[in-house]
Design a protein around this motif. Structure first.
Motif, mmCIF file in Angstrom:
data_model
loop_
_atom_site.group_PDB
_atom_site.id
_atom_site.type_symbol
_atom_site.label_atom_id
_atom_site.label_comp_id
_atom_site.label_asym_id
_atom_site.label_seq_id
_atom_site.Cartn_x
_atom_site.Cartn_y
_atom_site.Cartn_z
ATOM 1 N N ILE A 103 0.845 -1.205 0.000
ATOM 2 C CA ILE A 103 0.000 0.000 0.000
ATOM 3 C C ILE A 103 0.878 1.251 0.000
ATOM 4 O O ILE A 103 0.640 2.199 -0.753
ATOM 5 N N GLU A 104 1.906 1.263 0.841
ATOM 6 C CA GLU A 104 2.822 2.414 0.903
ATOM 7 C C GLU A 104 3.531 2.597 -0.442
ATOM 8 O O GLU A 104 3.707 3.723 -0.915
ATOM 9 N N ALA A 105 3.903 1.503 -1.074
ATOM 10 C CA ALA A 105 4.532 1.575 -2.395
ATOM 11 C C ALA A 105 3.562 2.142 -3.427
ATOM 12 O O ALA A 105 3.954 2.920 -4.306
ATOM 13 N N THR A 106 2.285 1.786 -3.318
ATOM 14 C CA THR A 106 1.270 2.318 -4.229
ATOM 15 C C THR A 106 1.197 3.834 -4.104
ATOM 16 O O THR A 106 1.194 4.559 -5.106
ATOM 17 N N LEU A 107 1.156 4.339 -2.868
ATOM 18 C CA LEU A 107 1.121 5.790 -2.649
ATOM 19 C C LEU A 107 2.395 6.450 -3.181
ATOM 20 O O LEU A 107 2.341 7.541 -3.740
ATOM 21 N N ALA A 108 3.526 5.790 -3.035
ATOM 22 C CA ALA A 108 4.787 6.339 -3.559
ATOM 23 C C ALA A 108 4.755 6.405 -5.086
ATOM 24 O O ALA A 108 5.217 7.390 -5.683
ATOM 25 N N VAL A 109 4.193 5.382 -5.733
ATOM 26 C CA VAL A 109 4.081 5.390 -7.200
ATOM 27 C C VAL A 109 3.148 6.500 -7.659
ATOM 28 O O VAL A 109 3.440 7.225 -8.620
ATOM 29 N N VAL A 110 2.018 6.661 -6.960
ATOM 30 C CA VAL A 110 1.092 7.746 -7.323
ATOM 31 C C VAL A 110 1.788 9.095 -7.159
ATOM 32 O O VAL A 110 1.651 9.980 -7.998
ATOM 33 N N THR A 111 2.538 9.268 -6.085
ATOM 34 C CA THR A 111 3.259 10.522 -5.849
ATOM 35 C C THR A 111 4.259 10.792 -6.969
ATOM 36 O O THR A 111 4.360 11.917 -7.466
ATOM 37 N N ARG A 112 4.963 9.777 -7.379
ATOM 38 C CA ARG A 112 6.007 9.931 -8.402
ATOM 39 C C ARG A 112 5.450 9.996 -9.826
ATOM 40 O O ARG A 112 5.854 10.838 -10.621
ATOM 41 N N ASP A 113 4.501 9.091 -10.141
ATOM 42 C CA ASP A 113 4.069 8.914 -11.540
ATOM 43 C C ASP A 113 2.608 9.253 -11.794
ATOM 44 O O ASP A 113 2.151 9.154 -12.928
ATOM 45 N N GLY A 114 1.855 9.587 -10.754
ATOM 46 C CA GLY A 114 0.421 9.793 -10.919
ATOM 47 C C GLY A 114 -0.302 8.467 -10.864
ATOM 48 O O GLY A 114 0.308 7.387 -10.937
ATOM 49 N N ALA A 115 -1.615 8.533 -10.743
ATOM 50 C CA ALA A 115 -2.411 7.312 -10.622
ATOM 51 C C ALA A 115 -2.300 6.437 -11.867
ATOM 52 O O ALA A 115 -2.400 5.212 -11.787
ATOM 53 N N ALA A 116 -2.045 7.060 -13.028
ATOM 54 C CA ALA A 116 -1.915 6.292 -14.267
ATOM 55 C C ALA A 116 -0.688 5.373 -14.232
ATOM 56 O O ALA A 116 -0.626 4.390 -14.965
ATOM 57 N N GLY A 117 0.275 5.693 -13.369
ATOM 58 C CA GLY A 117 1.489 4.883 -13.274
ATOM 59 C C GLY A 117 1.355 3.648 -12.411
ATOM 60 O O GLY A 117 2.280 2.839 -12.314
ATOM 61 N N VAL A 118 0.197 3.483 -11.771
ATOM 62 C CA VAL A 118 0.012 2.344 -10.868
ATOM 63 C C VAL A 118 -0.320 1.084 -11.663
ATOM 64 O O VAL A 118 -1.358 0.994 -12.307
ATOM 65 N N THR A 119 0.597 0.151 -11.615
ATOM 66 C CA THR A 119 0.372 -1.201 -12.128
ATOM 67 C C THR A 119 0.923 -2.146 -11.058
ATOM 68 O O THR A 119 1.683 -1.725 -10.186
ATOM 69 N N HIS A 120 0.565 -3.408 -11.153
ATOM 70 C CA HIS A 120 1.120 -4.357 -10.184
ATOM 71 C C HIS A 120 2.640 -4.415 -10.314
ATOM 72 O O HIS A 120 3.349 -4.554 -9.316
ATOM 73 N N ARG A 121 3.124 -4.274 -11.527
ATOM 74 C CA ARG A 121 4.584 -4.328 -11.743
ATOM 75 C C ARG A 121 5.291 -3.134 -11.103
ATOM 76 O O ARG A 121 6.283 -3.308 -10.413
ATOM 77 N N THR A 122 4.772 -1.894 -11.333
ATOM 78 C CA THR A 122 5.449 -0.719 -10.773
ATOM 79 C C THR A 122 5.370 -0.711 -9.247
ATOM 80 O O THR A 122 6.332 -0.329 -8.572
ATOM 81 N N VAL A 123 4.247 -1.160 -8.717
ATOM 82 C CA VAL A 123 4.092 -1.203 -7.262
ATOM 83 C C VAL A 123 5.019 -2.261 -6.661
ATOM 84 O O VAL A 123 5.686 -2.013 -5.656
ATOM 85 N N ALA A 124 5.071 -3.434 -7.282
ATOM 86 C CA ALA A 124 5.945 -4.496 -6.780
ATOM 87 C C ALA A 124 7.406 -4.049 -6.802
ATOM 88 O O ALA A 124 8.147 -4.269 -5.833
ATOM 89 N N LYS A 125 7.800 -3.394 -7.867
ATOM 90 C CA LYS A 125 9.184 -2.900 -7.961
ATOM 91 C C LYS A 125 9.452 -1.880 -6.851
ATOM 92 O O LYS A 125 10.494 -1.926 -6.194
#
Length: 194
Positions: free
Chosen positions: A31-53
């Motif tokens: 979940i924290e990684a998801t918020l970090a991805v949204v912060t960095r890339d926007g909600a469009a950047g959220v995929t299982h791959r980007t979050v897992a990374k």
């Protein structure tokens, strides 16, 4: 001395508790990684791959805990909503100036950590296009409305306070308006009075 079945049952319980704790920790990290991805890339950047990374884990583990992207986004938004709910609940339950408490919360949440606040706002905005997110996104307004009922019983004033709170957050985040609690409190007081 042979172990009793009672000892085995205790060991099994400890094992289950340990697995549950590790699972909750992994879930929170995702979940924290998801918020970090949204912060960095926007909600469009959220995929299982980007979050897992971002979480330093595997895509299969991310999908194990959150089968769909909606599940992942709902969990992230729920984490944000839970934090704000607790803060607003404190304002409601603590004696003192409720508008001042709300003004400081808005100033703090929208002013500091601006990138993260923008990410949280983007998740809430995304709810307009993703029905699964809508109930969680509505919680901010519901919480502010509950706080407003401690100040007035006028439905128009309650609606005005909710709209003013929402508008102040947007202005601070998007228009870079200073997050000054005194100014925010003055706007909130006008909303309740008018």
């Amino acid at each position: 001395m042979p172990r009793s079945s009672k000892d085995d049952t205790a060991d099994d319980g400890e094992h289950v508790d340990g697995r549950r704790a590790r699972g909750e920790k992994r879930r929170a990290e995702i979940i924290e990684a998801t918020l970090a991805v949204v912060t960095r890339d926007g909600a469009a950047g959220v995929t299982h791959r980007t979050v897992a990374k971002q979480a330093g884990t595997t895509t299969s583990l991310s999908t194990y805990y959150f089968a769909t992207l909606d599940d992942l986004l709902v969990a992230a938004l729920t984490t944000v909503a839970d934090a704000y709910t607790a803060r607003i609940r404190d304002i409601i339950d603590t004696p003192g100036d409720k508008l001042s408490g709300l003004a400081h919360l808005i100033a703090e949440s929208a002013g500091s950590g601006r990138e993260r606040a923008l990410a949280e706002r983007e998740l809430a905005t995304l709810a307009a296009r993703r029905p699964a997110l809508r109930p969680v996104a509505r919680r901010w307004r519901q919480n502010i409305a509950e706080l407003a009922t401690t100040l007035t019983d006028d439905p128009a004033a309650i609606a005005a306070l909710v709209a003013a709170s929402d508008g102040l957050c947007t202005a601070i985040l998007l228009d870079n308006v200073p997050a000054d609690p005194d100014h925010i409190q003055a706007v909130l007081q006008r909303a309740v009075r008018n």
